[in-house]
Design a protein around this motif. Structure first.
Motif, short mmCIF file in Angstrom:
data_model
loop_
_atom_site.label_atom_id
_atom_site.label_comp_id
_atom_site.label_asym_id
_atom_site.label_seq_id
_atom_site.Cartn_x
_atom_site.Cartn_y
_atom_site.Cartn_z
N VAL A 166 0.81 -1.07 -0.18
CA VAL A 166 0.04 -0.24 -0.12
C VAL A 166 1.01 1.20 0.06
O VAL A 166 1.72 1.48 1.02
CB VAL A 166 -0.80 -0.18 1.33
N PRO A 167 0.71 1.95 -1.13
CA PRO A 167 1.66 3.20 -0.92
C PRO A 167 1.62 3.96 0.26
O PRO A 167 0.46 4.31 0.74
CB PRO A 167 1.15 3.92 -2.22
N GLY A 168 2.65 4.60 0.68
CA GLY A 168 2.74 5.29 1.97
C GLY A 168 2.72 4.68 3.14
O GLY A 168 2.79 5.24 4.28
N ALA A 169 2.35 3.13 3.13
CA ALA A 169 1.88 2.59 4.53
C ALA A 169 3.34 2.37 5.44
O ALA A 169 3.32 2.30 6.65
CB ALA A 169 1.15 1.23 4.31
N ILE A 170 4.27 2.04 4.66
CA ILE A 170 5.44 1.86 5.20
C ILE A 170 6.73 2.69 4.91
O ILE A 170 6.82 3.10 3.83
CB ILE A 170 5.89 0.41 5.37
#
Ligand code: FCB
Length: 475
Positions: free
Chosen positions: A43-47
């Motif tokens: 998920v983009p930006g999750a980590i």
């Protein structure tokens, strides 16, 4: 004040801890199925930095060297976790033999080095197929966990005697389904408390399965507990402390140790009715345990937020249900690189908290440690801050024993730097530094200090630890 191992009983357990997804890598090897953390990492930006579970510490392939390193540190126990998706790639069905073989070899290697294996069954890597069926919001996931626990007990019960069902169900529920900063990244509001209930039910069913398969096994649960103090004695601040102590500590401790959820927390969350309907489950949840594991990192000093204030930031970032009603106060205490205030005395508080509920129950610190921005200079990592944190908390263990608390062991988090969840590889907690490009391990000064304390061969006699001043906190 300096910590000496001789101040502890000879049978006191000294270990290091890790978790499968954080160190193993090899996420596609030998039939492993995808977990919620593999999905969340996409998920983009999750980590942070777009990090994933690859390569982590490549421990799946390098475990023999890592066990040898632990033996050289002088630890007597190692707490690792079993990845559910290696055992049941889809979360149901028969054992994937190759996955089980890895943990068998790991356990046998530990035993051959005189290190006792402590296996955690669930350190957050839920098979994604189960999340596709609503994960821990779905009651059936608890049944699935019970079955999985039985499979692992059958597969490893002759080499593993010490078991922890769940690691930190608070994080799995309130960060996974509340704030959404952890996998599966859902934000279902106060219903995240229902995920917590299903986790605890799974714990109870897991205890039953472990006991059925291995009647003599030593079985416990690990909770993350916080020392909580009100910023003042005003009724409003006292109530803020009640609320956050309720959510962080009592909501998990009380059903497990006393068989009843705290009613005030259910009322705060607006969940009283739902929990009445499942009240019969508490008989399963409160199954007798052989020990409680406590992960202790920090404390909360809390105030009632001023009217109209926007309070972001529960203990681990964005608000989770209930935390928005509490303001975390900065006392000026030193903090680690996670921003967590350092308060070794709080470790004694959380041990007392559990002890007050069940005076007969043995207690272990199953995680404690600190992140700092380490650098390797001339092949060495001079992490004096972490060394000091470690010694302060070892001294707190000694203080707990002097107070008569039934503390039986301490596991340092972590053996080596690893994937720190939403922080990716940007936060290092290891006693051993890992270069993620080369997989080179470098024992840090903190690790050498621990080896000196334990009498391990990695002890750094040339540069003895700086003794600590008796006062461990400046505020
Ligand atoms: C705990 C987790 C562990 C690690 C430490 C820093 O909450 O159990 O996996 O991430 O925090």
């Amino acid at each position: 004040m300096t910590a000496h191992r001789s101040h502890f009983p000879p049978e006191f357990v000294w270990g290091t801890a890790t978790a499968s997804f954080q160190i193993e890598g090899a996420t596609d090897a030998d039939g492993r199925g995808p977990s919620i953390w593999d999905a969340f990492a996409r998920v983009p930006g999750a980590i942070a930095d777009g990090a994933t579970g690859e390569p982590a510490d490549d421990h799946y392939r390098r475990f023999r060297d890592d066990v040898a390193l632990m033996a050289d540190l002088g630890v007597t126990a190692y707490r690792f976790s079993v990845a559910w998706p290696r055992i049941q790639p889809d979360g149901t069905g028969p054992t994937n033999a190759a996955g089980m073989a890895f943990y068998r070899e790991l356990s046998e290697t530990l035993l051959a080095h005189g290190i006792t294996p402590w296996a955690t069954l669930y350190h957050w890597d839920l098979p994604q197929s189960l999340e596709d069926r609503d994960g821990w919001l779905e009651r059936d996931t608890a049944q699935r966990f019970g079955e999985y626990a039985g499979l692992v007990a059958d597969g490893l019960g002759d080499v593993v005697d010490h078991w922890i069902t769940l690691n930190e169900p608070w994080c799995s529920s309130f960060l996974g389904y509340g704030s959404g900063v952890h996998a599966p990244g859902r934000q279902v509001g106060a219903r995240s408390a229902q995920a917590a209930h299903h986790l605890l039910l799974g714990h109870g069913l897991g205890v039953q399965a472990l006991r059925a398969a291995r009647p003599r096994a030593t079985v416990g649960l690990t909770l993350n507990l916080y020392s909580v103090q009100p910023a003042s004695q005003s009724p409003a601040d006292l109530d803020a402390a009640r609320r956050i102590d309720g959510l962080s500590n009592r909501f998990f401790l009380e059903p497990v140790l006393t068989g009843a959820y705290p009613q005030d927390v259910l009322a705060d969350l607006g969940q009283t009715r739902w929990f009445e309907e499942v009240s019969a489950d508490t008989a399963v949840i409160a199954a007798p345990l052989d020990f409680l594991g406590i992960n202790y990192y920090s404390r909360h000093v809390v105030a009632d937020p001023p009217l109209g204030a926007t309070v972001l930031g529960g203990p681990a970032g964005p608000a989770y249900p209930g935390s928005e009603t509490v303001q975390m106060v900065d006392t000026g205490a030193p903090r680690t690189f996670m921003g967590w205030p350092i308060h070794p005395e709080g470790m004694v508080d959380v041990l007392q908290m559990a002890h007050a509920l069940r005076p007969d129950l043995p207690l272990y610190i199953t995680e404690n440690g600190s992140a700092y921005p380490d650098v390797v200079v001339d092949g060495a990592v001079e992490d004096e801050d972490r060394r000091r944190y470690l010694e302060q908390h070892v001294l707190a263990c000694s203080a707990a024993l002097q107070q008569g608390l039934p503390l039986r062991g301490y596991f340092a988090w972590s053996l080596m730097d690893n994937f720190e969840w939403a922080w990716g590889y940007s936060r290092r907690f290891g006693l051993v530094h890992v270069d993620y490009d080369t997989q080179q391990r470098t024992v840090k000064r903190s690790g050498r200090w621990f080896a000196s304390f334990l009498g391990g061969s990695l002890a750094d006699a040339a540069s003895p630890a700086t003794p600590l001043a008796p006062t461990t906190e400046q505020e």
